[in-house]
Design a protein around this motif. Structure first.
Motif: not given
Length: 302
Positions: A219-222, A224-228, A270-273, A276-278
């Motif tokens: 969950a933390l990695c997800l 983090a991926t949304s931020l990256v 790239m930013w919004v969808p 949101l998905v992650h």
């Protein structure tokens, strides 16, 4: 405000990529379908292996047990084919926003659905018994199993996908992919493989048999991926100059957008969808963990 107009156009692009992304003002034809055998043959083989394996397994165990997996595979496969074969693929050579939408379909839609279908176990049944045994021997071999376990840990899979995303969007490599079909194929292959690896790690952690610490880490990695991915998209969205010479040379993008505005729209996609998905996937993992705690406590109390 042209940025707002670009965002509105983005909705049109997403709803009708084939027709909307005509090469406006340049007399070019509408983008066509891509029948490159390096793309179509692997996609066709994967569908054939799954269909044959599913048919054989269904004959042994009944079709109802595999219906859900067949539906999930069909959605993932159709999304991947739409991204790589439909006019969207060719439109991406003209518009960075279309190119970005193609990448998002691969990494955020096709990959998770394919992983949820757990296709490899079904595809294995497309081979004769001797072939299944040989493949099983290779897969169970200690070096192969060790490498797979390492690659599908949440942290490793996250780092691999993040590196793939950022490296391929560096101007040097992206322009290389735009100007060379071989590098373009390598770019898409790396996106597909890194996304499959990433979602294998993330969705594999959703099982209640998985230790809570690993699910929490996933969950933390997800998050983090949304931020990256969001950070990369934000940089594009707020940039006032185009990053990629391949698109800048084309001048005006579809609907009269400049190269910079087309890039800003791509950044928003790239930013919004992506974010949101992650984020939603991370919240689903956390919710699963929290829901499991009362059941676990009740079992211990009983």
């Amino acid at each position: 405000m042209r940025a707002v107009a670009a965002a509105g156009i983005g909705g049109i692009l997403l709803l009708a990529p084939g027709a909307a992304l005509a090469h406006d003002g340049h007399g070019d034809p509408l983008p066509g379908w891509t029948w490159d055998p390096w793309i179509t043959v692997p996609i066709a083989i994967s569908a054939l292996l799954f269909a044959v394996g599913l048919t054989r397994l269904s004959a042994r165990a009944g079709q109802s047990g595999f219906r859900k997996r067949a539906i999930l595979f069909g959605i993932g496969w159709a999304t991947l084919a739409a991204a790589l074969v439909s006019p969207l693929h060719e439109a991406g050579e003209r518009s960075f926003a279309a190119h970005m939408f193609e990448h998002e379909l691969i990494m955020l839609a096709a990959a998770p659905f394919l992983i949820l279908s757990e296709p490899l176990a079904i595809m294995l049944w497309a081979f004769p018994p001797s072939g299944r045994q040989a493949i099983g021997t290779v897969v169970r071999a200690r070096p192969v199993a060790f490498v797979w376990r390492r690659l599908t840990t949440p942290v490793t899979a996250t780092l691999v996908q993040a590196a793939t995303l950022w490296l391929w969007h560096a101007p040097l490599l992206f322009d290389l992919a735009l100007g060379n079909e071989g590098w373009h194929a390598a770019q898409h292959l790396s996106f597909v493989l890194s996304a499959l690896l990433f979602w294998s790690a993330m969705l594999g952690a959703r099982s209640q048999r998985t230790p809570g610490g690993r699910r929490g880490l996933a969950a933390l990695c997800l998050f983090a991926t949304s931020l990256v991915s969001g950070a990369l998209g934000a940089l594009m969205a707020f940039s006032v100059s185009p990053w990629y010479a391949g698109y800048a040379r084309l001048g005006m993008a579809p609907f009269g957008l400049t190269s910079a505005e087309d890039q800003q729209l791509a950044g928003l996609i790239m930013w919004v969808p992506g974010g949101l998905v992650h984020a939603v996937a991370a919240l689903a993992l956390v919710a699963g963990m929290l829901g499991h705690q009362p059941a676990k406590a009740a079992a211990h109390a009983a």
